[in-house]
Design a protein around this motif. Structure first.
Motif, short mmCIF file in Angstrom:
data_model
loop_
_atom_site.label_atom_id
_atom_site.label_comp_id
_atom_site.label_asym_id
_atom_site.label_seq_id
_atom_site.Cartn_x
_atom_site.Cartn_y
_atom_site.Cartn_z
N ALA A 195 -3.89 -0.06 64.73
CA ALA A 195 -2.77 0.67 64.14
C ALA A 195 -1.74 1.01 65.21
N GLU A 196 -0.61 0.32 65.17
CA GLU A 196 0.47 0.61 66.11
C GLU A 196 1.23 1.83 65.60
N GLN A 197 1.44 2.77 66.48
CA GLN A 197 2.00 4.06 66.07
C GLN A 197 3.39 4.27 66.67
N LYS A 322 4.02 2.60 60.88
CA LYS A 322 2.74 2.32 61.52
C LYS A 322 2.42 0.90 61.10
N HIS A 323 2.22 0.02 62.06
CA HIS A 323 1.83 -1.34 61.68
C HIS A 323 0.31 -1.41 61.65
N ASN A 324 -0.18 -1.69 60.46
CA ASN A 324 -1.63 -1.73 60.28
C ASN A 324 -2.09 -3.19 60.36
N ASN A 437 8.83 -12.89 61.47
CA ASN A 437 9.67 -12.24 60.46
C ASN A 437 9.39 -10.74 60.36
N ARG A 438 10.25 -9.94 60.99
CA ARG A 438 10.05 -8.50 61.02
C ARG A 438 10.40 -7.85 59.68
N THR A 439 11.04 -8.62 58.80
CA THR A 439 11.48 -8.03 57.54
C THR A 439 10.38 -8.09 56.47
N PHE A 449 -3.53 -9.91 59.43
CA PHE A 449 -2.38 -9.56 58.62
C PHE A 449 -1.83 -8.24 59.12
N GLU A 450 -0.51 -8.20 59.23
CA GLU A 450 0.13 -6.99 59.72
C GLU A 450 0.84 -6.32 58.54
N PHE A 451 0.32 -5.18 58.13
CA PHE A 451 0.90 -4.44 56.99
C PHE A 451 1.83 -3.39 57.56
#
Ligand code: ADP
Ligand code: MG
Length: 694
Positions: A195-197, A322-324, A437-439, A449-451
């Motif tokens: 989890a990126e915060q 937060k990138h999960n 694709n950041r969008t 997978f990055e949620f």
């Protein structure tokens, strides 16, 4: 070398982890604990007693005097109640004592945590039970015991219990699939999460001067500064000394707790930063993220800073998310989302991929609802964050493979034979580490997978419960079908092709921020739930209730309770924000603007009789009066609206969304205009320029 930090020695030094357990527990006890973890069976009391005693001795050596059952109620943050180890003995003396019973089970007097009707007040007690799969740790003189929190009747009152249930469930179904591919070794499949915060840091003295920040965690007013983030000079820029001291301190504290803090950098907006840990199993990742958020706040205070975790602290400035990052791994260490090298491995990868795509398509509304919240409403779809519409981004290579399966064409040599899943080798899929694709709200990034819809202040438990459960459901359905198949390879080919064809609408590789996508998504029939008020009713949806109860994640009552709690909390937050806004207008903004108007009037009067022009003063007086009138009007209206929020929950929430929030926006427009018209020395609180470019 006074500044030398022995990180390997420091790392995990405040955690009662496996190594410590192995050293400190009798062999038999250690083995018994291990067996419990592996088989999921309850711990016997004598074993718990041994562990408790070793834990206490270790914790006391680390300076602990208290212990606490640490739990994650539905507020999304953690709670703790501290008991000391003291126990009176004869002659007015005490000993330090901690029993297996106290370790395993606690009864916090927890009647004021939200329970969504799961607990009558006469049965207000909640119970906590040690989660022996998570390690205890020492912090600020207390031994922290990670626990589940539930009611007298056993209903889950927290976020950890359903998370643990979902972890077991996805494991069970994934193992069934692995068996079909001849894997007899794997006994557990583990969801992995990184989890990126994102967060903001502000100077404490400036923060303290703003009532909105103090009471709501975000600015309710503030005109945009002359300089925004258009220069992109903050992103990955050098970190200021005060901030880098904070980060150094933070890392040290996190490492002590065995949290794999890895990356730190500046984010796009001024004063915005990010911390990324190395991924771990979902349960630990969720606990760790809770600690990261708490320690960030505490540590900031030590450095005369304040850490803002709100999703949108500043209007017109990038918000925080937060990138999960989520994947599935076997207990033998294989990532199930890594495209393989052999036809078999590839086929297995495609099955997991197909299951994921089908699951997201079928339960897009559920996943969306897990990130609903008043704060995230200001972020999702705000042109710098993913839209509130779910779609899956696969990247060019994987997309081409999926297309070829759907179209029945060969991927590498068009027009040749059809790709036979399980027989042919797939073209390699490079693991691209660049910013793709950041969008996209949900992107495949090589082997995970990055949620990206999760809000910065939210617990990651909710989204991961949904991801695990959805995946369990789809893998289960696939296993049911394939276990019955006469010809495995044929069935596999047909199944993957069918699933990808039926669910291709959820795949989208284009620009998720564009208006065209919103229209296209509507044509595709994807759900678009732009606000919390739109998203939360998804919890009442029969399809979703059936999903979570079928897998034993939530009973229908437990699920319904979440709906009630999240609705309540939305309503309360909007109410607090509204009242804070009114307060600031009446007590700070209007008086300031009027004082300035008066000084202009004085100026005009002073000039009276002279020939001097007072065009500027008069024009300003005119503009100010127009805006103060309008602001006052909105304020009175908002005040009345805040007093007439309907009683019924559904009506209240839609009233907040449709009446209060827009009224606050209108009021803000006037206030921000006044800020720009008024002498800065009269303005009652720090402006965006003061806050963001300190
Ligand atoms: P970025 O998103 O900035 O490109 P990375 O791809 O290196 O960064 O990783 C982002 C996060 O994803 C990190 O927390 C990392 O540990 C986590 N991560 C990497 N691999 C996996 C995986 N297989 N499962 C879950 N999380 C992962
Ligand atoms: Mg990322």
């Amino acid at each position: 070398m006074s500044n030398y930090l022995n990180v390997p020695e420091l790392f995990g030094s405040d955690v009662f982890n496996e190594t410590v357990m192995e050293q400190r527990l009798p062999q038999q006890t250690y083995n018994a604990w291990k067996t419990c973890i592996q088989t999921g069976t309850p711990l016997q009391l004598p074993v718990a007693n041994e562990i408790a005693s070793a834990m206490k001795d270790w914790a006391i050596e680390k300076g602990a005097t208290h212990y606490t059952h640490w739990f994650q109620p539905m507020t999304g943050i953690t709670a703790e109640k501290h008991d000391s180890f003291i126990e009176p003995v004869e002659k007015g003396k005490v000993i330090m004592s901690f029993s297996g019973k106290a370790l395993v089970r606690g009864e916090p007097d927890a009647s004021s945590f939200p329970n969504g009707g799961l607990r009558a007040t006469f049965e207000a007690r909640g119970y906590t039970a040690w989660d022996p799969t998570a390690f205890a740790f020492v912090r600020d003189g207390s031994l922290y015991i990670p626990t589940c929190f539930f009611s007298y009747t056993g209903a889950a009152l927290d976020k950890k219990t359903p998370l643990l249930r979902s972890i077991d469930e996805v494991s069970r179904e994934a193992v069934r699939i692995l068996r079909l591919f001849g894997d007899q070794q794997t006994t557990r499949v583990i969801p992995c999460v990184g989890a990126e915060q994102e967060y903001f840091l502000l100077p404490k003295n400036l923060y303290a001067q703003r009532e909105d920040l103090r009471l709501t965690g975000r600015t309710l007013f503030g005109a945009l500064p002359p300089k925004g983030q258009e220069l992109d000079d903050h992103y990955f820029g050098t970190i200021r000394t005060r901030v880098s001291n904070f980060m150094k301190d933070l890392d040290e504290q996190l490492w002590r707790l065995g949290i794999l803090s890895k990356t730190k950098h500046n984010e796009a907006a001024p004063c915005q930063h990010e911390l990324a840990p190395i991924y771990t199993d979902a349960n630990s990742a969720c606990d760790a993220n809770q600690l990261v958020m708490q320690i960030m706040k505490k540590c900031a205070a030590k450095h005369d800073l304040v850490c803002l975790l709100h999703e949108k602290p500043f209007k017109g400035v990038n918000g925080s998310g937060k990138h999960n990052n989520w994947s599935l791994a076997t207990d033998t260490g294989k990532n199930l989302f890594t495209p393989g090298k052999t036809p078999r491995q590839n086929a297995q990868f495609l099955i997991f991929l197909a299951a994921f795509i089908k699951g997201i398509d079928e339960y897009q509304d559920f996943l969306r609802a897990t990130v609903a919240g008043a704060g995230n409403d200001h972020r999702l779809g705000a042109c710098e964050a993913p839209p509130a519409i779910l779609s899956v981004f696969l990247g060019d290579e994987l997309d081409a493979i999926v297309r070829s399966i759907i179209d029945g064409t060969n991927y590498t040599e068009p027009g040749k034979s059809v790709l036979r899943i399980g027989v042919d080798v797939l073209p390699s899929i490079p693991q691209d580490t660049t910013d793709r694709n950041r969008t996209s709200p949900l992107a495949f990034t090589g082997n995970k997978f990055e949620f990206r819809m999760v809000g910065s202040s939210q617990s990651v438990a909710g989204p991961n419960i949904a991801l695990n459960t959805i995946m369990a459901e789809e893998l289960g359905q696939i296993a049911d079908e394939l276990e019955q198949a006469d010809h495995f390879d044929d069935a596999l080919q047909k199944l993957v092709c069918r699933i990808l064809t039926e669910h291709q609408r959820i795949i989208f590789n284009g620009n998720g921020y564009s208006q065209q996508w919103t229209e296209e998504a509507e044509r595709r029939g994807l759900s678009n739930l732009p606000s919390t008020a739109d998203a939360l009713p998804v919890y009442l949806n029969a399809k979703n209730i059936a999903l979570v109860s079928r897998h034993g994640i939530f009973t229908p009552e437990e699920f319904r309770a979440r709906y009630d709690i999240y609705m309540q909390s939305y309503k309360k937050l909007v109410h607090i924000e509204g009242r804070t806004a009114v307060d600031m207008v009446m007590h700070q903004i209007l008086p300031a603007a009027l004082r300035y108007t008066k000084s202009l009037c004085d100026c005009v009067n002073a000039k009276a009789g002279s020939n001097a022009s007072h065009r500027a003063e008069s024009a300003l007086i005119h503009l100010l009066s127009e805006k103060t009138d309008s602001l006052y009007g909105h304020c009175i209206k908002l005040q009345q609206e805040l007093e007439s929020i309907p009683v019924g929950l559904e009506e209240a929430v839609s009233f907040c969304k449709n009446v209060i929030v827009p009224e606050m926006d209108d009021m803000r427009a006037d206030a921000d205009a006044l800020e720009q018209l008024t002498d800065k020395s009269c303005w009652p609180y720090p402006t965006y320029s003061d806050l963001l470019y300190y």
